[in-house]
Design a protein around this motif. Structure first.
Motif, PDB file in Angstrom:
ATOM      1  N   PRO A 155      -4.259   7.833  -4.267  1.00 19.72           N
ATOM      2  CA  PRO A 155      -4.699   6.944  -3.907  1.00 19.72           C
ATOM      3  C   PRO A 155      -3.686   5.867  -3.441  1.00 19.72           C
ATOM      4  CG  PRO A 155      -3.837   7.215  -6.475  1.00 19.72           C
ATOM      5  CD  PRO A 155      -3.587   8.486  -5.665  1.00 19.72           C
ATOM      6  N   TRP A 156      -4.518   4.501  -2.076  1.00 22.87           N
ATOM      7  CA  TRP A 156      -3.567   4.318  -1.463  1.00 22.87           C
ATOM      8  C   TRP A 156      -2.825   2.756  -2.111  1.00 22.87           C
ATOM      9  CZ3 TRP A 156      -7.096   4.381   2.920  1.00 22.87           C
ATOM     10  CH2 TRP A 156      -7.360   5.804   3.167  1.00 22.87           C
ATOM     11  N   LEU A 157      -3.205   2.082  -3.020  1.00 24.47           N
ATOM     12  CA  LEU A 157      -2.314   1.398  -4.111  1.00 24.47           C
ATOM     13  C   LEU A 157      -2.852   2.436  -5.359  1.00 24.47           C
ATOM     14  CD1 LEU A 157      -5.784  -1.396  -3.381  1.00 24.47           C
ATOM     15  CD2 LEU A 157      -2.954  -1.017  -2.923  1.00 24.47           C
TER      16      LEU A 157
ATOM     17  N   ALA B 114       0.700  -0.578   0.168  1.00 25.93           N
ATOM     18  CA  ALA B 114       0.486  -0.188   0.176  1.00 25.93           C
ATOM     19  C   ALA B 114       1.038   1.449  -0.113  1.00 25.93           C
ATOM     20  CB  ALA B 114      -1.244  -0.024   1.336  1.00 25.93           C
ATOM     21  N   ILE B 115       0.320   2.170  -0.868  1.00 23.80           N
ATOM     22  CA  ILE B 115       1.045   3.739  -0.594  1.00 23.80           C
ATOM     23  C   ILE B 115       0.306   4.563   0.728  1.00 23.80           C
ATOM     24  CG2 ILE B 115       1.703   5.692  -1.829  1.00 23.80           C
ATOM     25  CD1 ILE B 115       0.038   4.224  -4.722  1.00 23.80           C
ATOM     26  N   ILE B 116       1.417   4.807   1.039  1.00 19.85           N
ATOM     27  CA  ILE B 116       1.249   5.797   2.170  1.00 19.85           C
ATOM     28  C   ILE B 116       1.918   7.156   1.837  1.00 19.85           C
ATOM     29  CG2 ILE B 116       1.499   6.429   4.767  1.00 19.85           C
ATOM     30  CD1 ILE B 116       1.796   3.191   5.714  1.00 19.85           C
TER      31      ILE B 116
ATOM     32  N   PRO C 222      -4.292   3.223   4.324  1.00 21.41           N
ATOM     33  CA  PRO C 222      -3.607   2.216   3.715  1.00 21.41           C
ATOM     34  C   PRO C 222      -3.327   0.969   4.554  1.00 21.41           C
ATOM     35  CG  PRO C 222      -2.769   5.039   4.025  1.00 21.41           C
ATOM     36  CD  PRO C 222      -3.944   4.490   4.833  1.00 21.41           C
ATOM     37  N   GLN C 223      -3.573   0.397   5.747  1.00 20.89           N
ATOM     38  CA  GLN C 223      -2.782  -0.018   6.681  1.00 20.89           C
ATOM     39  C   GLN C 223      -3.677  -1.104   6.661  1.00 20.89           C
ATOM     40  OE1 GLN C 223      -3.049   3.380   8.332  1.00 20.89           O
ATOM     41  NE2 GLN C 223      -0.359   3.455   7.821  1.00 20.89           N
TER      42      GLN C 223
END
Lengths: 200, 205
Positions: free
Chosen positions: A26-28, A5-7, B157-158
């Motif tokens: 986005p987080w992906l 996942a992207i933080i 995201p976690q």
């Protein structure tokens, strides 16, 4: 290969509901634009959507994205009959406000303001929440959208009677139902796959 | 190969051909057709990709149960009823629905003025015994579905990383997210149109 996942580091993220043109990150990993194939482009429906990280992420399942986009467009833009655009956008805004999707609420409150010319009332809904007083016709639409958005849904015949009482016919009530229901699809994607970024 | 399927929203909302609601839905032919196509793309795709048919039905059943919609729950568990190998899933999912019951939406806003609207609610985890039966991937998917149904503003995201760590791919996570979100939409259309159909029939009587 393990995927991650992207933080993202977002400076000054939007933390209130706003009609401003905020962004979303986005987080992906979205698909890179240059890797989009014919089936992906078909799934995007509009070629211009290849510029959007949100749609390039969703296009990882192109068939679902295509059907979802076409559902969305008909619910909101098919105005040969039924509820005015402004009030379909009001239903979308009310659902997004109640679910807490700052990004979706920004886009659809802007549309609601644009089509209704009632931007102060729309802002009141954003600032004060779904219990605010916007006059009985809008109150009835907001209350129905919110009841349908609750889990489990709290929508009942009293919401239908209230919508009828302010002059909505059955097709218009069906439009309220679809507008609010659709945002229970959209809010969940927007909120869970990324986060809002400030206006440029 | 073409599989003919009834229109699921009509079926579950009790809308029959020629009824008032059938005529109302006919004003939005694309909505009707594409909602059905979304259903088919999620539950009868040409290629199941990274999410098996059984996982898709298990997750949709869980989502319907969390919405307290017994008819929609039964609709999504029906393939398990007829299966010798997967029938056990129904009882496990029922137990998890019982453990995951809540009233939503709740959850926290990002730090700022909206924190006054934060609402606490349960954080759900699959029980140890169900986790052993379901395995890590499906267990992680149910936990994520609960987040998306009740406290979507707590997403992070976690939470996505937990899915990836359990063995889901990025493509699989997109499909899962669409599936949970689509069923949330479908349930609301069925609930709303079902009630509208009843009200319309009563007015005509």
């Amino acid at each position: 290969m393990t995927e991650h996942a992207i933080i993202p580091i977002v400076e000054n993220p939007p933390v209130t509901f706003t009609q401003a043109e905020i962004g979303w990150t986005p987080w992906l990993q979205p698909l890179p634009e240059e890797e989009l194939t014919e089936p992906h482009l078909k799934g995007l429906v509009e070629a211009g959507r290849a510029k959007s990280p949100y749609f390039r992420l969703l296009v990882r399942d192109p068939e679902v994205l295509e059907a979802r986009t076409k559902t969305d467009k008909d619910i909101f833009y098919n105005t040969h009959s039924g509820l005015p655009r402004a009030e379909r956008e009001l239903a979308a805004t009310a659902a997004s406000r109640y679910n807490g999707c700052i990004f979706c609420a920004s886009v659809h409150s802007r549309f609601a303001s644009h089509h209704s010319k009632r931007s102060e009332d729309v802002q009141k809904l954003l600032d004060e929440g779904v219990e605010t007083d916007l006059g009985e016709r809008w109150n009835a639409i907001v209350a129905a959208s919110v009841a349908l958005t609750a889990t489990p849904p709290a929508f009942g015949e009293e919401h239908i009677s209230r919508l009828s009482a302010v002059g909505l016919d059955e097709l218009e009530i069906a439009d309220v139902i679809h507008g609010a229901a659709f945002f229970n699809w959209a809010n969940r994607l927007m909120l869970s796959l990324g986060e809002p970024t400030p206006a440029n | 190969m073409t599989t003919t399927s009834p229109d699921i929203i009509d079926l579950l909302a009790g809308i029959t051909a020629g009824s008032a609601l059938d005529r109302i839905r006919a004003h939005r032919p694309e909505t009707r057709e594409q909602a059905q196509k979304s259903y088919l793309a999620l539950f009868q795709p040409a290629d199941f990709g990274d999410v098996s048919a059984a996982d898709r039905h298990a997750i949709a059943s869980f989502v319907a149960g969390l919405h307290r919609q017994p008819d929609i729950f039964e609709f999504y568990t029906s393939p398990f009823e007829d299966s010798d190998t997967d029938r056990w899933l129904i009882e496990v999912i029922k137990a998890e629905i019982g453990a995951g019951r809540a009233t939503g939406p709740y959850g926290n806003y990002p730090d700022g003025p909206l924190n006054g609207e934060n609402q606490t609610g349960p954080l759900y985890q699959v029980s140890q015994s169900s986790r052993e039966a379901l395995g890590p991937k499906l267990s992680a998917a149910l936990e994520h579905a609960h987040l998306l149904i009740f406290h979507l503003r707590d997403a992070s995201p976690q939470a996505l990383q937990a899915l990836l760590d359990a063995g889901w791919t990025t493509n699989g996570v997109v499909t899962l997210s669409q599936l949970v979100s689509f069923v949330a939409f479908q349930i609301r259309v069925i609930t709303g149109l079902g009630l509208l159909s009843t009200a319309t029939k009563r007015a005509a009587a």
